[in-house]
Design a protein around this motif. Structure first.
Motif, short mmCIF file in Angstrom:
data_model
loop_
_atom_site.label_atom_id
_atom_site.label_comp_id
_atom_site.label_asym_id
_atom_site.label_seq_id
_atom_site.Cartn_x
_atom_site.Cartn_y
_atom_site.Cartn_z
N ASN A 150 4.03 -0.67 -5.13
CA ASN A 150 3.66 -1.83 -5.94
C ASN A 150 4.49 -1.97 -7.22
OD1 ASN A 150 1.69 -3.97 -7.03
ND2 ASN A 150 1.55 -2.35 -8.58
N ALA A 151 5.05 -0.90 -7.73
CA ALA A 151 5.75 -0.96 -9.02
C ALA A 151 6.87 -1.99 -8.98
CB ALA A 151 6.31 0.41 -9.37
N GLY A 152 6.97 -2.77 -10.04
CA GLY A 152 8.03 -3.77 -10.09
C GLY A 152 8.13 -4.40 -11.47
N ILE A 153 9.31 -4.93 -11.77
CA ILE A 153 9.56 -5.65 -13.01
C ILE A 153 10.29 -6.95 -12.69
CG2 ILE A 153 9.58 -3.57 -14.44
CD1 ILE A 153 12.65 -3.76 -14.45
N ALA A 154 10.31 -7.89 -13.66
CA ALA A 154 10.94 -9.19 -13.42
C ALA A 154 12.21 -9.39 -14.25
CB ALA A 154 9.96 -10.31 -13.71
N ILE A 157 -2.48 -5.53 -10.27
CA ILE A 157 -2.55 -5.45 -8.81
C ILE A 157 -2.55 -4.01 -8.33
CG2 ILE A 157 -1.28 -5.94 -6.68
CD1 ILE A 157 -0.44 -8.62 -7.95
N GLY A 158 -1.75 -3.16 -8.95
CA GLY A 158 -1.69 -1.76 -8.54
C GLY A 158 -3.03 -1.06 -8.70
N TYR A 159 -3.67 -1.27 -9.85
CA TYR A 159 -4.98 -0.66 -10.07
C TYR A 159 -6.00 -1.20 -9.08
CZ TYR A 159 -9.30 0.89 -12.20
OH TYR A 159 -10.53 1.47 -12.40
N ALA A 160 -5.96 -2.50 -8.83
CA ALA A 160 -6.89 -3.10 -7.87
C ALA A 160 -6.69 -2.51 -6.47
CB ALA A 160 -6.73 -4.61 -7.85
N CYS A 161 -5.44 -2.27 -6.10
CA CYS A 161 -5.16 -1.63 -4.80
C CYS A 161 -5.74 -0.22 -4.76
CB CYS A 161 -3.65 -1.59 -4.55
SG CYS A 161 -2.89 -3.19 -4.24
N ALA A 162 -5.55 0.53 -5.84
CA ALA A 162 -6.09 1.89 -5.90
C ALA A 162 -7.61 1.87 -5.80
CB ALA A 162 -5.65 2.56 -7.20
#
Length: 247
Positions: free
Chosen positions: A82-86, A16-21
């Motif tokens: 956007n950075a996140g972990i579960a 998702i982060g790359y797609a946002c960029a």
């Protein structure tokens, strides 16, 4: 320095982060991709942006990243947290260190980056946009990811607080809450037909979403087309939150 407006996307090496960029690059931003993974540099080169290594759970690293961006490129006009972990685990035996690490990255890091970006926007008179990556788990819970659910609930409220605090400066703050999205995090589910059947049973559109479908909403919120939208969480979930049963 660049004459384009600068966007910073965290957790941007993939998914998702790359797609946002990518979407923000297409919208005319010079995009800085930040991630804890070295592969962020190659991702940035692909988009003609800049890559930076940053652990979003480290307050000093976040401050240093913004210092470097402002010296080398200029002030950030759009920020995508956007950075996140579960870190899944059994609730009764959930490890405190794991809980704190998730909160540090998913919530405290969002606060620190938002605060730092907003201070520079105010100082420079930039009417900027900040988008936080939330989740449907800000609203609905999964028992195996207690820290993640808690962090995303916090992101939802932090988004509202920041939007109210920054409205006087014409800085907009919103959140996007993905449902089941076809990314690396969902790879295990995709490989398990029974697990995928469960996911689709609770998704009215009967498919997983794509990273680009999230990114397009993020790009909209960063654009002038969303100039009267602030303090909102937009859920991109194929109808999941409106469903009160599974089949």
């Amino acid at each position: 320095m660049t004459d384009k407006p600068i966007a910073l996307v965290t957790g941007a090496a993939q998914g998702i982060g790359y797609a946002c960029a990518e979407a923000l690059t297409e919208d005319g931003y010079f995009v800085i991709l930040a991630d804890i993974q070295d592969s962020v540099h190659a991702a940035a080169r692909t988009l003609g942006g800049a890559g930076m290594i940053c652990d979003m759970g480290d307050a000093a690293a976040i401050a240093a990243m913004f210092d470097q961006i402002e010296v080398n490129h200029g002030p950030v006009a759009a920020l995508v947290n956007n950075a996140g972990i579960a870190a899944p685990g059994d609730f009764l035996n959930y490890d405190l260190d794991s809980f704190e690490r998730v909160i540090d990255i998913n919530l405290r890091g969002v606060f620190l980056a938002t605060q730092r970006a907003a201070n520079t926007m105010v100082d420079k008179g930039i009417e900027g946009a900040i988008v936080n990556m939330s989740s449907i788990n800000a609203q609905v819970a999964i028992p195996a990811i207690p820290a993640y659910c808690a962090s995303k609930g916090g992101v939802m409220q932090l988004t509202k607080v920041a939007a109210l605090a920054l409205a006087q400066h014409n800085i907009r703050v919103n959140a996007v809450g993905p449902g089941s999205i076809d990314t690396e995090m969902m790879a295990g589910v995709n490989a398990n037909p029974d697990a995928m059947k469960t996911v689709l049973s609770r998704t009215p559109l009967k498919r997983a979403g794509t990273a680009r479908e999230i990114a397009d909403v993020v790009a909209f919120l960063c654009s002038k087309k969303a100039s009267y939208v602030t303090g909102e969480s937009i859920y991109v979930d194929g109808g999941r939150l409106g469903l009160n049963y599974t089949c």
